[in-house]
Design a protein around this motif. Structure first.
Motif, short mmCIF file in Angstrom:
data_model
loop_
_atom_site.label_atom_id
_atom_site.label_comp_id
_atom_site.label_asym_id
_atom_site.label_seq_id
_atom_site.Cartn_x
_atom_site.Cartn_y
_atom_site.Cartn_z
N ARG A 149 0.97 -1.29 0.06
CA ARG A 149 0.04 0.14 0.06
C ARG A 149 0.85 1.53 0.02
N VAL A 150 2.27 1.01 0.40
CA VAL A 150 3.05 2.07 0.50
C VAL A 150 4.30 2.17 -0.38
N GLY A 171 -1.96 2.83 -7.35
CA GLY A 171 -2.73 3.09 -6.27
C GLY A 171 -1.99 3.06 -4.72
N LEU A 172 -0.66 3.12 -4.80
CA LEU A 172 -0.03 3.13 -3.76
C LEU A 172 0.20 4.64 -2.93
N GLN A 173 0.34 4.76 -1.74
CA GLN A 173 0.69 6.13 -1.22
C GLN A 173 2.23 6.14 -1.51
N ASP A 237 6.37 -0.08 2.01
CA ASP A 237 6.26 -1.65 1.82
C ASP A 237 7.16 -1.53 0.49
N ILE A 238 7.49 -0.61 -0.39
CA ILE A 238 8.14 -1.09 -1.71
C ILE A 238 9.33 0.12 -1.50
N SER A 814 -6.15 -2.69 -0.13
CA SER A 814 -6.32 -2.51 1.23
C SER A 814 -7.37 -1.56 1.37
N THR A 815 -8.08 -1.46 2.45
CA THR A 815 -9.06 -0.64 2.81
C THR A 815 -8.52 0.37 3.63
N ASP A 816 -7.24 0.48 4.15
CA ASP A 816 -6.71 1.40 4.85
C ASP A 816 -6.95 2.81 4.24
#
Length: 844
Positions: A149-150, A171-173, A237-238, A814-816
């Motif tokens: 997600r990030v 779609g990543l932060q 995350d990446i 993710s729904t975060d």
């Protein structure tokens, strides 16, 4: 016996060498004198690394390929794919490959390129830490992105920002971490870097400059935690490394060729290494202590190496490093001495924070020669300034006029006619103006033909506008009608595409492209076709076949703001609203902690909504009777009004009633650009109708109609179109006027510019609308009525469709929520935190 040439590396530069060599040999009839062998360590032959990010927009390896047809077989070239050369024996003039091949050479060409620099701090090799260099890299990044997600990019240069766009599109932060104090430190100055940073952050990407990463360790909320020298940290995350390149010179080192102190195979002006039988070209080569990281110098080296091999005359004497590109939708360009380091250099700077534009022009002390420039937010002057710099064309006016907008005294571009035939138009492929003119004279009268025939504009694309200008100028001289193609994917104007959509009943981009276009499409044609489809068929913009065409605002049906949040703008027809509805707006604003503001268009904007909150907010608003205000679309926005004869002692007609009638009739209708209306109840003009696209002013006998006005950067007073109209005639004239505009305007052309540039101007439009001179009045009215009849509130329709609601999530898997959105209180409401305020809040 044939001369054996071995080319090590089949990247962009290595392939350019092969193409150039084969062309020259074919032209001279000497192809049989040479045997050509090429090694490629990747599993596929040459592809376009400049356009690598198109992979995330649907481009395939085939789309990116630089190999035309059966190039290798047709030119009798032996290609070894997935096999790297691992050693060179200069004594025996042989190379050894990873797969065990031993191949002799007479001449060896090293086109091994570069490798991404990965800072060697602890943790750089953890799982899900990638470089951004090959298609295989992109495949791995895509796989990782599907479960994360990030993401963070280490490096804020050209490729780093491309990598950030890829993460954002997934779609990543997204975060960008840059060691230097600004983005694109090599190409732009502090002012340009600051504006670029603001624009990138407006798109929802967090930028961290002046950050020296010390290590990457296990994170708490994410997989990794990046720890910086200043004590701050970032969880992600990446990690994508795009911190620069290093010349791929290991082969040359191992066989004792001369290597620069900081790397790179030393070459002379003929692109020869210290061994007279070995050439080096591209990013692996060091010329005059310089490594050239752009494709154009590499292509020039390839041409020089071929020329030297065949006739001994080729000379490489350096290269212009100017560049123009679009980073995350932001135009950025750098020309020559962008940092004004030349002796006696002087600068002039134009800044428009409201428009998001920064321009710096660097000249000599006398202000007569262009030495360099930085353009951010608007690079329309790039071609003009580049040619002036490259060709020593004297500045014909005060220097500042070269970068000022026309409305502020700017000077129009010189035009292609001012350039000498020797001027290099396309530096990537070494195409001069003379080459283009010669091809045009030989029959290349279409842009696609000209690009294919000369290769101009087929690499980085920075010269595309100038190539088109040369074509148009030469065709005009020949008495040939100049085309106005929308882009290279459609050999039609917007008007022609509108006609084709309407009469051939195309309902998707793919259908129109298959029938009348080519390629994948681009940022020009996709939104333009989306607008045409909407103003013809009025289908919901988030239908699966339409959603990918939309820009960010239309995609989320809300206006993105500078901190990555969105504004909610419900429709308030005519500015008239009941107390109950006002209360609902207040309740919603309080519940979701939104900033509220009454706009100049008599609506209430609610700012600060995150993506996941948009459906929740609109559910309450729709239930209360509100509709989408289409503030996000190139559509009819508002119809402003005064209180008119109902309340005002000066009012001549019911302006509120008429404004509501107009707004409810034309609500949501898509057009080439946004549309604003106003209705004033008398000539006192409280609604400011004479600066609107459609302005209506009450008289004793009816309504006066004004058209094609607008405010903004280039205000235009509307023209009086017709006087003393009854309600029915007023509606009929507006129907016809709007549909004529929608059918014939260019993409993103306001009604003001459309009327100014239309042949016949106001008189022509009056004849078509009022006198039905073309006999299409009934057709225009019927088309408008079809749009009116098919209207649906886009948000109400979205709330009824679970598939569409799935789009309104911050992260793909993710729904975060986005926890990087931070607000502070000011004047009793929230606003986005500044960078200093963010640091204080995060530290608390």
């Amino acid at each position: 016996m044939a001369t054996k040439i071995v080319v090590v590396g089949n990247g962009m530069v290595g392939h350019k060498y092969l193409e150039t060599l084969c062309q020259q040999l074919a032209a001279s009839g000497r192809r049989a004198d040479y045997e050509i062998i090429s090694f490629c360590e990747e599993p596929r032959p040459a592809y376009d690394r400049v356009q690598l990010s198109a992979w995330f927009s649907g481009a395939t390896a085939k789309d990116l390929s630089l190999v035309e047809g059966d190039f290798f077989a047709a030119n009798d070239i032996t290609l070894h794919l997935n096999d790297a050369v691992v050693s060179i024996d200069r004594a025996t003039r042989t190379v050894q490959s990873r797969q065990g091949l031993s191949v002799a050479y007479d001449k060896l060409v090293l086109a091994t390129g570069s490798y991404p620099f990965v800072p060697p701090f602890p943790g750089h090799d953890r799982q899900d830490c990638f470089v951004y260099r090959t298609i295989e890299d992109l495949e791995a990044i895509t796989e990782a992105g599907s479960r994360c997600r990030v993401g963070a990019v280490v490096g804020g240069g050209l490729l780093g920002l491309e990598a950030a766009k890829a993460l954002k599109d997934m779609g990543l932060q997204t975060h960008v971490v840059e060691f230097a104090p600004r983005l694109m430190a090599v190409q732009v100055d502090d002012g340009g870097g600051a504006l670029l940073r603001g624009k990138i952050e407006d798109l929802g990407v967090r930028v961290h400059t002046g950050k020296n990463t010390q290590q990457i360790v296990d994170g708490e909320s994410c997989k990794h935690r990046m720890e910086f020298a200043d004590g701050e940290t970032l969880e992600t995350d990446i990690v994508l490394f795009s911190a620069g390149i290093r010349p791929q010179d290991a082969l040359a080192r191992d066989c004792a060729l001369a290597i620069g102190e900081r790397g790179g195979i030393v070459i002379d002006n003929a692109c020869l290494s210290s061994d007279p039988d070995i050439y080096a070209i591209g990013e692996c080569a060091l010329w005059n202590q310089q490594i050239f990281g752009l494709v154009a110098p590499g292509y020039e080296m390839a041409r020089v190496a071929v020329s030297h091999l065949l006739d001994g005359e080729g000379q490489f004497t350096g290269a212009d490093m100017s560049t123009k590109l679009k980073l995350m939708g932001v135009d950025v360009a750098s020309i020559g001495d962008a940092h004004a380091r030349s002796q006696g250099a002087r600068s002039c700077i134009y800044v428009n924070d409201h428009a998001g534009v920064y321009k710096k022009l660097v000249t000599d002390a006398a202000g007569k020669q262009v030495l360099g420039a930085v353009l951010v937010g608007d690079a329309s002057e790039y071609g003009n300034l580049l040619q002036m710099a490259l060709n020593g064309i004297a500045i014909p006016c005060p220097p500042e006029q070269l970068i000022l907008p026309a409305s502020e005294g700017g000077t129009p571009a010189l035009g292609a006619d001012a350039l000498p035939d020797t001027a290099t138009i396309c530096s990537c492929n070494n195409v001069t103006k003379g080459d283009l003119c010669g091809a045009i004279a030989a029959g290349c009268t279409q842009l696609g033909e000209l690009k294919s025939g000369t290769r101009a504009g087929t690499s980085c694309g920075g010269c595309a506008v100038l190539v088109k200008n040369v074509l148009d100028g030469e065709l005009e001289k020949m008495g040939v009608e100049v085309n106005n193609h929308l882009c290279e994917h459609f050999a039609h104007s917007r008007q022609e595409l509108e006609h084709l959509v309407r009469f051939e009943k195309h309902r998707s981009f793919q259908s129109l492209r298959d029938a009348h276009g080519q390629g994948l499409g681009c940022d020009i044609c996709k939104p333009a076709v989306a607008s045409i489809l909407a103003s013809t068929w009025n289908e919901h913009v988030l239908q699966p076949h339409l959603a990918p065409l939309q820009d960010t605002n239309d995609y989320f049906m809300a206006n993105m703001q500078k901190d990555g949040t969105y504004s909610v703008v419900p429709r308030v027809p005519g500015g008239e609203i009941t107390p109950d509805k006002l209360i609902v707006l207040g309740q919603v604003a309080k519940k979701y902690k939104l900033y509220t503001k009454i706009t100049g268009g008599q609506r209430i904007d609610l700012f600060g909504a995150q993506v996941h909150e948009l459906p929740l907010i609109w559910r309450e608003l729709v239930d209360a009777g509100f509709e989408s205000g289409h503030a996000y679309g190139k559509a009819v926005r508002t119809v402003k009004s005064c209180v008119g004869s109902t309340w005002c002692r000066y009012g001549q007609q019911d302006s509120v009633g008429m404004s509501i009638l107009l707004e409810e009739r034309y609500r949501g209708i898509r057009a080439p650009h946004k549309l604003k209306f106003a209705v004033s109840g008398c000539t006192r003009e409280c609604a400011e109708a004479q600066c609107k696209d459609i302005g209506v002013i009450a008289t004793e006998r009816g309504w006066n109609l004004y058209v094609a006005g607008n405010g903004g950067m280039k205000p235009r007073h509307a023209d009086l179109f017709a006087t003393d109209l009854d309600d029915e005639t007023l509606i009929r004239y507006i129907d016809r006027f709007l549909m004529l505009y929608i059918r014939t305007a260019d993409r993103l052309q306001r009604t003001a510019r459309w009327l100014e540039e239309l042949d016949g101007g106001l008189d022509y439009v009056q004849a078509v609308v009022m006198e039905d001179s073309l006999g299409i009045g009934a057709e225009l009215e019927a088309q408008m009525q079809s749009l009116v009849d098919s209207y649906e509130c886009e948000w109400k329709k979205t709330l009824e469709d679970e598939a569409k609601l799935k789009r309104f999530r911050h992260f793909v898997n993710s729904t975060d929520i986005d926890r990087n959105v931070l607000f502070v209180q000011e004047r009793g409401q929230i606003r986005p935190a500044t960078e200093d305020e963010r640091k204080a809040l995060e530290a608390a």
